[in-house]
Structures are given as structure tokens and as C-alpha cells.
Write a protein that holds these residues in place. Structure first.
Motif, PDB file in Angstrom:
ATOM      1  N   GLU A   1     -47.082 128.855  -0.374  1.00 44.50           N
ATOM      2  CA  GLU A   1     -47.425 128.103   0.838  1.00 44.50           C
ATOM      3  C   GLU A   1     -48.933 128.027   1.040  1.00 44.50           C
ATOM      4  OE1 GLU A   1     -45.714 126.225   3.133  1.00 44.50           O
ATOM      5  OE2 GLU A   1     -44.318 126.337   1.449  1.00 44.50           O
ATOM      6  N   GLY A   2     -49.660 129.010   0.518  1.00 39.61           N
ATOM      7  CA  GLY A   2     -51.112 129.012   0.653  1.00 39.61           C
ATOM      8  C   GLY A   2     -51.842 128.278  -0.458  1.00 39.61           C
ATOM      9  N   ILE A   3     -51.096 127.709  -1.389  1.00 36.71           N
ATOM     10  CA  ILE A   3     -51.685 126.964  -2.508  1.00 36.71           C
ATOM     11  C   ILE A   3     -51.706 125.481  -2.162  1.00 36.71           C
ATOM     12  CG2 ILE A   3     -51.393 126.327  -4.939  1.00 36.71           C
ATOM     13  CD1 ILE A   3     -50.044 129.055  -5.365  1.00 36.71           C
ATOM     14  N   ALA A   4     -52.840 124.851  -2.327  1.00 39.61           N
ATOM     15  CA  ALA A   4     -52.963 123.436  -1.957  1.00 39.61           C
ATOM     16  C   ALA A   4     -51.948 122.569  -2.692  1.00 39.61           C
ATOM     17  CB  ALA A   4     -54.387 122.947  -2.244  1.00 39.61           C
TER      18      ALA A   4
ATOM     19  N   GLU B   1     -40.233 137.052  -1.654  1.00 41.00           N
ATOM     20  CA  GLU B   1     -40.811 136.623  -0.374  1.00 41.00           C
ATOM     21  C   GLU B   1     -42.330 136.510  -0.490  1.00 41.00           C
ATOM     22  OE1 GLU B   1     -36.925 138.387   0.014  1.00 41.00           O
ATOM     23  OE2 GLU B   1     -38.790 139.247  -0.800  1.00 41.00           O
ATOM     24  N   GLY B   2     -42.931 137.444  -1.204  1.00 36.23           N
ATOM     25  CA  GLY B   2     -44.378 137.406  -1.392  1.00 36.23           C
ATOM     26  C   GLY B   2     -44.812 136.208  -2.209  1.00 36.23           C
TER      27      GLY B   2
ATOM     28  N   HIS C   1     -46.162 139.727 -11.700  1.00 37.19           N
ATOM     29  CA  HIS C   1     -45.489 139.374 -10.450  1.00 37.19           C
ATOM     30  C   HIS C   1     -44.057 139.895 -10.386  1.00 37.19           C
ATOM     31  CE1 HIS C   1     -48.727 137.146  -8.630  1.00 37.19           C
ATOM     32  NE2 HIS C   1     -48.956 136.580  -9.792  1.00 37.19           N
ATOM     33  N   GLU C   2     -43.487 140.219 -11.540  1.00 33.93           N
ATOM     34  CA  GLU C   2     -42.174 140.849 -11.539  1.00 33.93           C
ATOM     35  C   GLU C   2     -42.281 142.295 -11.053  1.00 33.93           C
ATOM     36  OE1 GLU C   2     -40.820 140.445 -15.514  1.00 33.93           O
ATOM     37  OE2 GLU C   2     -40.746 138.248 -15.458  1.00 33.93           O
TER      38      GLU C   2
END
Length: 251
Positions: free
Chosen positions: A209-212, A202-203, A195-196
Motif C-alpha cells: 500500500e505504501g508503494i507508488a 499483513e506486513g 520476507h518469508e
């Protein structure tokens, strides 16, 4: 906590991120650990930590897991040092580069498949003569292999979907030896080079936000399920893929 003090473990791509988290978890539970690295050489402090956790000398070996000769040599060295093997975790891999199909060259396509899938095949085959009957193999797949991943993930998502299919087929192939083969499919796991390199702040925020559960995972969150899959308590589980994504996706 499951005691792995009588187990001999090899983790590919164990020098950083998810792989190192898995190595640490096995060492903490007393396993004899060997791990490979390609570009992320472990610092002396990491080796000291692993030695202290496990009570035995860890093996850290540089390896290009797409090179069959190197794979065979490293597996033979680990087997000689440990007197065999009980657990293999195929974690080596990576996205390499984001590219849409229109921009995806044949060279990049093959490189991504090699890094993620050929490496898994080569190491799995190499350990067959030295892994004990009743042992375990865990392949680190990805959420991308189930949902197609983000933009530019055509090659990577395909390779990780292949890892899941390979897991199912190998589970059947090795069942006569009671060797269980499973996979884990991590979602957003921070504190990793992936992820780095291939995501932005921002991603990452948008993904959370899409993780429960509204939070990212960390390497220890992957290590726990991996150790469970290798434990005697999970001895009737093979051919399974465990989602580790906080409720971002349900397979």
C-alpha cells in the motif's frame, strides 16, 4: 539485451532469491557464472538450467563469506576455473534477527555487521588480484540502509547503510583501474527467504500500500538494474546507488 558472453561473473549468496535471479540473468546473456551459497544449496535442476542458459558449466560453491580463509580459497578456485574475473556481485547477507536497540546484544550486532558488511569487504578485497581492469562490482544494499527499515532493523539498516558508504569509497579507490563500483537498494522483493522469515502477509500487504506502483518487486526486477550497471552502456556510472522499490522511497 547486453551480451555478457565474454564475461566471467561471481555472485555471492546466489543460491536463492535475489542472488539466484541475478545469476540466471547473467547466464541467460551468456556469461560464465559462479555463485556461492551457505544454507540454500542449489538443486541439480538449477545447475542444469544455468548450464543450458549460458552454454557453459556453472560453478556453485559453498561459502561462509564472513570467513576470510574460505573467501580467499573460493575466489582463487573461481579465478583458476575461469581464468580471472570481470564482475563481482556482493549479494550475501541477511537480517539474521529483528531486535530493537534495547534487546540488541553485542553478539547479534557484530553478527549482522559481519554477515552483511564484513562479507562484502572480504570478497571485494579477495577479487582485487584477479578481477580485470575495467571490471564491475555491484553491492546489494537495501532500502533499509536509506530509510532505517522496519521495526527491529537497527543492526540490519546500519549494515546496509555501511554498504552504500563502502560502495562510494571503493568506487574512488578502484577508479585508477577503471573498475566501477555501484550498489542497488531493493525494497519489497518477494520470492525471497527474507520476507518469508522476517515479514508477515499483513506486513507485506501494508508495505505494498505504501508503494507508488502498488505492487511488490521480484528477483528479476533487481537483476535487470544489476546487469545494466555492469554493462558497457553504463560505463560512466560509478559510486551510484540505484533504488529498486516501485516508488516506495526516493533517495
Amino acid at each position: 539485451m547486453t551480451d555478457f558472453s565474454n564475461k566471467r561473473v561471481l555472485v555471492t549468496g546466489g543460491g536463492v532469491g535475489i542472488g539466484l535471479g541475478i545469476v540466471r540473468a547473467f547466464a541467460e546473456r551468456g556469461a560464465k557464472v559462479a555463485f556461492t551459497w551457505l544454507t540454500h544449496e542449489p538443486e541439480a535442476s538449477v545447475i542444469d538450467e544455468l548450464r543450458s542458459l549460458s552454454g557453459s558449466e556453472p560453478l556453485a560453491l559453498q561459502l561462509d563469506a564472513t570467513d576470510e580463509a574460505q573467501v580467499n580459497a573460493v575466489v582463487a578456485q573461481v579465478a583458476k576455473e575461469f581464468g580471472g574475473l570481470d564482475i563481482l556481485v556482493n549479494n550475501a547477507g541477511g537480517m539474521v534477527q529483528r531486535a530493537s536497540l534495547a534487546d540488541l546484544t553485542a553478539e547479534l550486532w557484530h553478527k549482522v555487521q559481519d554477515v552483511n558488511m564484513t562479507s562484502t569487504f572480504l570478497v571485494s578485497k579477495a577479487v582485487l588480484p584477479v578481477i580485470a581492469d575495467g571490471g564491475s562490482i555491484v553491492n546489494v544494499a537495501s532500502l533499509a540502509g536509506e530509510n532505517g527499515g522496519g521495526a527491529g532493523s537497527v543492526a540490519y539498516a546500519t549494515s546496509k547503510a555501511a554498504s552504500i558508504g563502502f560502495t562510494k569509497a571503493l568506487a574512488k579507490d578502484l577508479a585508477p583501474r577503471q573498475i566501477r563500483v555501484n550498489a542497488v537498494a531493493p525494497g519489497l522483493i518477494l520470492d525471497t527467504p527474507f520476507h518469508e522469515l522476517f515479514n508477515t502477509p499483513e506486513g507485506r500487504a501494508a508495505a505494498i500500500e505504501g508503494i507508488a506502483l502498488k505492487k511488490p518487486g521480484h528477483p528479476a526486477d533487481v537483476a535487470g538494474p544489476v546487469l545494466s550497471l555492469c554493462s558497457d552502456e553504463w560505463g560512466f556510472v560509478t559510486g551510484a546507488t540505484i533504488d529498486i522499490n516501485g516508488g516506495q522511497y526516493f533517495s
